[in-house]
Design an enzyme around this catalytic site. Structure first.
Site, PDB file in Angstrom:
ATOM      1  N   CYS A 134      49.360  34.616  47.892  1.00 12.22           N
ATOM      2  CA  CYS A 134      50.761  34.248  47.748  1.00 12.22           C
ATOM      3  C   CYS A 134      51.292  33.754  49.083  1.00 12.22           C
ATOM      4  CB  CYS A 134      51.576  35.450  47.262  1.00 12.22           C
ATOM      5  SG  CYS A 134      50.852  36.299  45.840  1.00 12.22           S
ATOM      6  N   GLY A 189      47.537  38.115  49.846  1.00  3.53           N
ATOM      7  CA  GLY A 189      46.113  38.368  50.014  1.00  3.53           C
ATOM      8  C   GLY A 189      45.552  39.240  48.919  1.00  3.53           C
TER       9      GLY A 189
END
Length: 646
Positions: free
Chosen positions: A2, A79
């Site tokens: 993201c 992540g």
């Protein structure tokens, strides 16, 4: 996978903060097209914005910013935590009253922080990540980054406001953003082709060093003071532990251990709720990853590669043969100069900072190709740095063995004299003469780390090019007193600088630019620690690097398929700058433009350009670094003009 943004500064009405945070997070839409979220602390001026690419638990239960179970923390997390299932089991068995809402690894990581504290949660987590954690009780903000720097994180205090986020483009909409360019960073950029951590192209900002956290209070922001980052992972210490406690088993034991660790790591990294594949170049690193993926899958793994029509740059045929052997579902794309030219205007937007690794072009194209079929791709990044794969390691080590025993003052004099030797001095040198001249330049350096820095420098004397520049200290200066062998020192330096600053930056921006997540099994903590413990003879033997990886791959693929010189993932930039990219480059390198901007010595650059065009020498790498800076600067100036007009 993201992206996030945030700020904390002067008091603002809640509605105004939310509008600003929304506008900033919209600038990184590409990093997370699936969902978005905002959080603004009502008692302070802190705000968080988030864009989500849904990988694990794509339901609403994975929405961010995420609140912890006891409502103490809010987190934005970019992540993956690969051992989230194991951490969750540990947390649930600890006797605490934990009630997980969903299956998100972010929720597990947040629960680990609340149960164990930030440092313990980090040391027990395996993954790639960057995060911002807001403590609603103590009113403190903690930023953190993974061990090797796979995920980016910028931060800094500008005009009394703390700005932080995954990409610079997410920070530029904030009115406190300061665009003053740091000339020291420009000097470092010309030397390396990227700006090493913790520097940033903008003076007011920096990148968080991998393996670190940094915590802010309101007093820090009011005083405009950046707290010192705190390390939870020291790559240098891990390398030292590996040297002091080396692997002592047989060669077969080492291969067996590595295979076991890699298989376990890849099993963790192939957990996904979305389609998954792998990049395949046909080289050792990517072939090992794909072979192990395929051995653990009942269906063909989707693999992707890029090829070039120019001789010496094409790995597609090799990748196709490996794919056929492993029976993967393979997709390839041959890149033309026209396709490359179409990518170039995107590069300033993708990278935010000047970035001059020309393999950024095929990396973006192969990422775009893969994204048409999958959302996650595994890669072989980190294999060269951790297992001794670069040919320059042997070349520089050989030079130092020949001349390193000579006292530095004498060696420096010899190096300077050689540079003046007829046939070596001047600009019109043949290939052999240029190599001898480069070796002579290296001899003038006082320590081995400085010799290696010169060998990996695009511009070996950047201060002669950058006007009013200076050459700040970097990891190369810190490493000058290291006790490691030459090989170990080079591998460590690359792991600390080239890996996060170039390789991982290139991959993150290219993949996230198309909404694709990349995972690197070689950068798993257990794999890395094992690699750092291996004796040198298991890494390099004779003219071959990555010896243990080669022997491991023998168990899956016939040696003849991959036993070839390393090509890398470059593009024929020398030829393209004399051909299809010549007019574009010439326009950016006009004397009047360079002179008006005032960053570079235009006479020197024009001389290099002319020699390149006349084929007296090939300077594509040096010219590309200038061109990428010029292209980036033009994009920034255009953006500033548009915003001023608005």
């Amino acid at each position: 996978m993201c992206g996030f943004i945030g700020f904390w500064g002067e008091p603002q009405p809640l509605a105004q903060r939310r509008r600003l945070a929304a506008r900033m997070s919209e600038a990184i839409l590409h990093r997370g097209p699936d969902d978005s979220g905002l959080y603004c602390d009502e008692s302070t001026s802190m705000a968080l914005g988030f864009r989500r690419l849904s990988i694990m638990d794509p339901s609403e239960r994975g929405h961010q910013p995420m609140k912890s179970m006891r409502s103490r923390y809010f987190i934005v997390f970019n992540g993956e935590i690969y051992n989230a299932d194991e951490l969750r089991a540990t947390l649930e068995s600890s006797g605490g009253a934990l009630h997980f809402r969903g299956q998100s690894d972010t929720e597990v990581f947040l629960a680990a922080i609340e149960e164990w504290g930030i440092e313990t949660a980090l040391t027990r987590s395996s993954g790639m990540f960057a995060f911002a954690l807001w403590d609603t009780w103590e009113k403190k903000l903690t930023l953190g980054r993974d061990r090797f720097g796979e995920k980016p994180l910028y931060y800094g205090i500008s005009h009394g406001t703390l700005l932080f986020g995954s990409e610079l483009k997410g920070l530029t909409p904030h009115p406190a953003f300061d665009r003053e360019i740091d000339r020291e960073s420009v000097t470092l950029y010309l030397r390396h082709g990227y700006i090493p951590d913790p520097r940033c192209i903008y003076r007011s900002l920096r990148k968080l060093t991998p393996g670190c956290t940094v915590t802010f209070s309101s007093g820090d922001i009011a005083a405009r003071v950046l707290p010192a980052p705190m390390s939870y992972w020291f790559t240098r210490e891990a390398a030292l532990r590996g040297r002091e406690n080396p692997f002592r088993g047989s060669e077969n034991d080492a291969i067996d251990n590595l295979e076991s660790i890699m298989r376990r790591t890849i099993a963790q990294m192939t957990r996904s709720d979305v389609p998954l594949g792998a990049f395949l170049s046909g080289g050792i690193d990517s072939s090992i990853i794909v072979a192990m993926m395929q051995s653990q899958n009942t269906r063909p793994v989707k693999t992707f590669t890029i090829g070039f029509h120019e001789h010496g740059f094409n790995e597609a045929a090799q990748a196709a043969r490996v794919s056929q052997q492993l029976q993967t579902e393979h997709t390839e794309l041959y890149v033309t100069p026209t396709q490359a030219r179409e990518v170039i205007p995107l590069l300033p937007w993708l990278y935010d900072e000047p970035f001059a690794d020309s393999s950024q072009i095929p990396t973006y194209l192969v990422s775009r190709l893969a994204r048409q079929q999958v959302t996650v791709c595994l890669s072989g990044d980190g294999g060269d740095e951790l297992f001794g794969g670069y040919s320059r390691y042997r070349r520089v080590d050989r030079l130092w063995r020949l001349a390193g025993w000579i006292p530095s003052p004498i060696r420096s004099v010899v190096g300077r004299l050689l540079q003046r030797f007829p046939g070596l001095s001047g600009s019109r040198r043949g290939t052999l003469a240029r190599r001898v001249y480069s070796a002579a330049q290296a001899l003038t350096q006082p320590r081995f780390a400085h010799v290696y820095r010169m060998s990996v420098s695009a511009w070996r004397t950047p201060l002669q090019v950058v006007l009013e520049g200076s050459d700040p200290q970097t990891e190369f200066d810190v490493s000058a007193s290291d006790r490691h062998s030459g090989l170990r020192q080079m591998m460590l330096l690359d792991t600390l600088t080239y890996l996060p600053g170039d390789i991982l930056t290139k991959v993150d921006r290219a993949t996230m630019g198309v909404g694709l997540e990349s995972r690197a099994p070689f950068l798993d903590r257990e794999v890395a620690e094992f690699a750092l413990s291996l004796p040198q003879n298991l890494l390099i033997r004779g003219k071959a690097g990555k010896w243990i990886l080669r022997r491991l791959l023998d168990r899956y693929v016939p040696r003849a398929l991959v036993d070839r010189p390393k090509q890398g993932f470059g593009v024929p930039i020398d030829a393209w700058l004399r051909g299809p990219l010549r007019d574009w480059a010439a326009d950016l390198l006009q004397r009047k433009t360079l002179s008006a901007q005032g960053f570079f010595d235009e006479k020197m650059i024009r001389q290099v350009w002319d020699l390149h065009q006349s084929r007296v020498q090939s300077s594509g790498t040096q010219l590309w670094s200038i061109l990428m800076f010029q292209s980036w600067l033009a994009a920034q100036n255009q953006l500033t003009t548009v915003r001023n007009a608005a």
